[in-house]
Design a protein around this motif. Structure first.
Motif, PDB file in Angstrom:
ATOM      1  N   TYR A 110       7.581 -11.237  -6.503  1.00 38.44           N
ATOM      2  CA  TYR A 110       6.171 -10.993  -6.165  1.00 38.44           C
ATOM      3  C   TYR A 110       5.851  -9.505  -6.235  1.00 38.44           C
ATOM      4  CZ  TYR A 110       2.291 -10.154  -2.877  1.00 38.44           C
ATOM      5  OH  TYR A 110       1.141  -9.714  -2.261  1.00 38.44           O
ATOM      6  N   LEU A 111       6.703  -8.681  -5.612  1.00 37.89           N
ATOM      7  CA  LEU A 111       6.446  -7.237  -5.571  1.00 37.89           C
ATOM      8  C   LEU A 111       6.543  -6.608  -6.957  1.00 37.89           C
ATOM      9  CD1 LEU A 111       8.381  -6.400  -2.306  1.00 37.89           C
ATOM     10  CD2 LEU A 111       5.903  -6.236  -2.635  1.00 37.89           C
ATOM     11  N   ALA A 112       7.540  -7.001  -7.738  1.00 36.19           N
ATOM     12  CA  ALA A 112       7.676  -6.440  -9.084  1.00 36.19           C
ATOM     13  C   ALA A 112       6.440  -6.753  -9.923  1.00 36.19           C
ATOM     14  CB  ALA A 112       8.941  -6.971  -9.758  1.00 36.19           C
ATOM     15  N   GLU A 113       5.977  -7.992  -9.858  1.00 36.56           N
ATOM     16  CA  GLU A 113       4.799  -8.369 -10.632  1.00 36.56           C
ATOM     17  C   GLU A 113       3.549  -7.640 -10.128  1.00 36.56           C
ATOM     18  OE1 GLU A 113       4.447 -10.214 -13.266  1.00 36.56           O
ATOM     19  OE2 GLU A 113       6.489 -10.984 -13.476  1.00 36.56           O
ATOM     20  N   ARG A 114       3.408  -7.547  -8.814  1.00 38.60           N
ATOM     21  CA  ARG A 114       2.196  -6.933  -8.254  1.00 38.60           C
ATOM     22  C   ARG A 114       2.146  -5.440  -8.552  1.00 38.60           C
ATOM     23  NH1 ARG A 114      -0.642  -7.826  -2.316  1.00 38.60           N
ATOM     24  NH2 ARG A 114      -2.194  -6.171  -2.574  1.00 38.60           N
TER      25      ARG A 114
ATOM     26  N   CYS B 186       0.176  -0.723 -11.866  1.00 39.05           N
ATOM     27  CA  CYS B 186       0.374   0.400 -12.781  1.00 39.05           C
ATOM     28  C   CYS B 186      -0.366   0.191 -14.103  1.00 39.05           C
ATOM     29  CB  CYS B 186       1.865   0.626 -13.014  1.00 39.05           C
ATOM     30  SG  CYS B 186       2.701   1.382 -11.587  1.00 39.05           S
ATOM     31  N   ARG B 187      -0.431  -1.046 -14.566  1.00 36.93           N
ATOM     32  CA  ARG B 187      -1.230  -1.305 -15.770  1.00 36.93           C
ATOM     33  C   ARG B 187      -2.699  -0.982 -15.505  1.00 36.93           C
ATOM     34  NH1 ARG B 187       1.781  -6.301 -15.722  1.00 36.93           N
ATOM     35  NH2 ARG B 187       3.568  -6.173 -17.144  1.00 36.93           N
ATOM     36  N   ASP B 188      -3.188  -1.405 -14.352  1.00 36.91           N
ATOM     37  CA  ASP B 188      -4.582  -1.132 -14.004  1.00 36.91           C
ATOM     38  C   ASP B 188      -4.835   0.370 -13.852  1.00 36.91           C
ATOM     39  OD1 ASP B 188      -5.037  -3.847 -14.009  1.00 36.91           O
ATOM     40  OD2 ASP B 188      -4.926  -4.068 -11.817  1.00 36.91           O
ATOM     41  N   ALA B 189      -3.780   1.093 -13.474  1.00 36.68           N
ATOM     42  CA  ALA B 189      -3.911   2.538 -13.289  1.00 36.68           C
ATOM     43  C   ALA B 189      -3.849   3.304 -14.603  1.00 36.68           C
ATOM     44  CB  ALA B 189      -2.825   3.048 -12.340  1.00 36.68           C
TER      45      ALA B 189
ATOM     46  N   ALA C  86       0.831  -1.210   0.000  1.00 37.87           N
ATOM     47  CA  ALA C  86       0.000   0.000   0.000  1.00 37.87           C
ATOM     48  C   ALA C  86       0.863   1.256   0.000  1.00 37.87           C
ATOM     49  CB  ALA C  86      -0.939  -0.015   1.202  1.00 37.87           C
ATOM     50  N   GLN C  87       1.940   1.236   0.788  1.00 43.60           N
ATOM     51  CA  GLN C  87       2.808   2.404   0.865  1.00 43.60           C
ATOM     52  C   GLN C  87       3.578   2.619  -0.439  1.00 43.60           C
ATOM     53  OE1 GLN C  87       5.174   1.756   4.370  1.00 43.60           O
ATOM     54  NE2 GLN C  87       3.418   1.884   5.742  1.00 43.60           N
ATOM     55  N   VAL C  88       4.062   1.536  -1.056  1.00 41.97           N
ATOM     56  CA  VAL C  88       4.779   1.677  -2.326  1.00 41.97           C
ATOM     57  C   VAL C  88       3.825   2.141  -3.427  1.00 41.97           C
ATOM     58  CG1 VAL C  88       6.079   0.459  -4.102  1.00 41.97           C
ATOM     59  CG2 VAL C  88       6.536  -0.008  -1.686  1.00 41.97           C
ATOM     60  N   GLN C  89       2.606   1.595  -3.450  1.00 41.11           N
ATOM     61  CA  GLN C  89       1.623   2.042  -4.433  1.00 41.11           C
ATOM     62  C   GLN C  89       1.353   3.532  -4.298  1.00 41.11           C
ATOM     63  OE1 GLN C  89      -1.866  -0.370  -3.983  1.00 41.11           O
ATOM     64  NE2 GLN C  89      -1.045  -2.101  -5.126  1.00 41.11           N
TER      65      GLN C  89
ATOM     66  N   TRP D 127      -1.178   3.065 -17.072  1.00 44.43           N
ATOM     67  CA  TRP D 127       0.113   3.195 -17.738  1.00 44.43           C
ATOM     68  C   TRP D 127       0.173   2.210 -18.894  1.00 44.43           C
ATOM     69  CZ3 TRP D 127       3.449   7.040 -16.562  1.00 44.43           C
ATOM     70  CH2 TRP D 127       3.255   7.698 -15.354  1.00 44.43           C
ATOM     71  N   ARG D 128       0.574   2.701 -20.069  1.00 43.14           N
ATOM     72  CA  ARG D 128       0.499   1.881 -21.273  1.00 43.14           C
ATOM     73  C   ARG D 128       1.746   1.032 -21.489  1.00 43.14           C
ATOM     74  NH1 ARG D 128      -1.395   5.374 -26.283  1.00 43.14           N
ATOM     75  NH2 ARG D 128      -1.289   3.280 -27.187  1.00 43.14           N
ATOM     76  N   GLU D 129       2.907   1.523 -21.077  1.00 39.75           N
ATOM     77  CA  GLU D 129       4.168   0.815 -21.317  1.00 39.75           C
ATOM     78  C   GLU D 129       4.707   0.313 -19.981  1.00 39.75           C
ATOM     79  OE1 GLU D 129       5.766   0.194 -24.120  1.00 39.75           O
ATOM     80  OE2 GLU D 129       4.631   1.372 -25.567  1.00 39.75           O
ATOM     81  N   VAL D 130       4.387  -0.919 -19.621  1.00 35.29           N
ATOM     82  CA  VAL D 130       4.817  -1.504 -18.351  1.00 35.29           C
ATOM     83  C   VAL D 130       5.418  -2.881 -18.631  1.00 35.29           C
ATOM     84  CG1 VAL D 130       4.155  -2.221 -16.037  1.00 35.29           C
ATOM     85  CG2 VAL D 130       2.972  -0.302 -17.123  1.00 35.29           C
ATOM     86  N   ALA D 131       6.631  -3.112 -18.145  1.00 32.89           N
ATOM     87  CA  ALA D 131       7.300  -4.397 -18.353  1.00 32.89           C
ATOM     88  C   ALA D 131       7.922  -4.852 -17.035  1.00 32.89           C
ATOM     89  CB  ALA D 131       8.377  -4.282 -19.424  1.00 32.89           C
ATOM     90  N   THR D 132       8.194  -6.142 -16.953  1.00 31.68           N
ATOM     91  CA  THR D 132       8.887  -6.701 -15.782  1.00 31.68           C
ATOM     92  C   THR D 132      10.137  -7.431 -16.234  1.00 31.68           C
ATOM     93  OG1 THR D 132       7.585  -8.735 -15.891  1.00 31.68           O
ATOM     94  CG2 THR D 132       6.777  -6.983 -14.431  1.00 31.68           C
ATOM     95  N   HIS D 133      11.122  -7.455 -15.355  1.00 30.55           N
ATOM     96  CA  HIS D 133      12.357  -8.191 -15.602  1.00 30.55           C
ATOM     97  C   HIS D 133      12.852  -8.750 -14.296  1.00 30.55           C
ATOM     98  CE1 HIS D 133      16.260  -9.342 -17.124  1.00 30.55           C
ATOM     99  NE2 HIS D 133      16.868  -8.589 -16.228  1.00 30.55           N
TER     100      HIS D 133
END
Length: 289
Positions: free
Chosen positions: A264-268, A273-276, A228-231, A278-284
């Motif tokens: 877990y955190l990177a994916e979540r 951000c996608r739900d918010a 919640a705090q990071v979001q 943002w159009r260009e979101v990737a994970t690595h």
């Protein structure tokens, strides 16, 4: 009424062994019409033919390097001719330290393009660097790949050329602290304060991508508060970073092994951000990918 954008031409150049082929392949994945090792003096004719053809591509990429025929010092003038045709040229130059190139050739056992001159590998690298100096001096984008692997170099190309007009691209990355903090991270969050699934024998072989690990972490009150705090932080500050001069932001999460909590955190947070919107979101996931 908005003015139509001119077709784009990316000229890929640089040192042999610096990753030019990988860069060209990445641009091809992004929808560019790609041609490798085109003689520099043929570039205006190539662009003219492509630009005037039916169904002409809006994005083209051409590799020009020390293998190309002609004087590379004439390339600046050649690019001016391309611009006069109505195509927007950009020069991407890849370089690497000589010791890194020597190591890569030793690993692959490939021949250097200038080895036919009877030079040692070190002398061929030095001669190529001298020959390419006119291109390096006018490069629009310069990438030093000395310390980059193939995946990291690809991310650099995606960050530069994979964006649309919507603006900022977000990369959420996981890593293990014991292997070092990613040098390109803009924000780093330490997940080592959270409960560790590693100590559960059932979860240890899994990763933060797996449902069982997600369920375990979702059930922890500390994790809910942390997320919640990071979001809230990202929702507040990421929009302020979305400017015409900034193309991407990397948000990194680290834990002990880079396998459970950070993944877990990177994916979540990427999903948030996608739900918010943002159009260009990737994970690595550095330790998994």
């Amino acid at each position: 009424m908005s003015t139509p954008r001119a077709p784009t031409l990316v000229v890929v150049s640089g040192m042999s062994g610096s990753g030019k082929s990988g860069a060209l392949h990445t641009l091809e994945d992004l929808g560019y019409y790609c041609v490798d090792n085109l003689p520099a003096e043929l570039l205006p004719e190539f662009v003219q033919r492509m630009h005037g053809s039916e169904g002409a591509p809006e994005k083209m990429a051409v590799a020009i390097d020390a293998r190309s025929l002609g004087d590379l010092a004439e390339v600046p003038g050649i690019l001016s001719q391309v611009g006069a045709i109505g195509v927007d040229p950009r020069l991407l130059f890849l370089e690497a330290r000589s010791d890194a190139i020597l190591r890569r050739y030793a690993d692959t056992r490939r021949r250097h393009p200038l080895s036919h001159l009877g030079l040692s590998l070190a002398d061929a690298i030095a001669l190529e660097r001298q020959a390419l100096r006119p291109l390096r001096q006018i490069a629009d984008i310069l990438i030093d790949t000395s310390e980059l692997n193939v995946h990291q170099m690809r991310r650099c190309i995606l960050a530069e050329f994979g964006l649309d007009s919507a603006g900022l691209s977000l990369l959420f990355e996981s890593f293990a602290y014991r292997h070092g903090v990613p040098v390109d991270a803009d924000f780093v969050f330490d997940a080592r304060v959270l409960p560790n699934p590693h100590w559960d024998a059932r979860l240890r072989p899994l990763s933060g991508r797996d449902e069982a690990v997600r369920d375990y972490l979702d059930a922890q009150p500390e994790v809910a508060a942390y997320v919640a705090q990071v979001q809230a932080f990202l929702d507040t500050w990421l929009p302020k970073l979305s400017t015409d001069t900034r193309s991407y932001v990397t948000v990194a999460f680290g834990c002990s092994g880079g396998r459970h909590r950070s993944v877990y955190l990177a994916e979540r947070l990427a999903r948030h951000c996608r739900d918010a919107g943002w159009r260009e979101v990737a994970t690595h996931h550095r330790e998994l990918d």
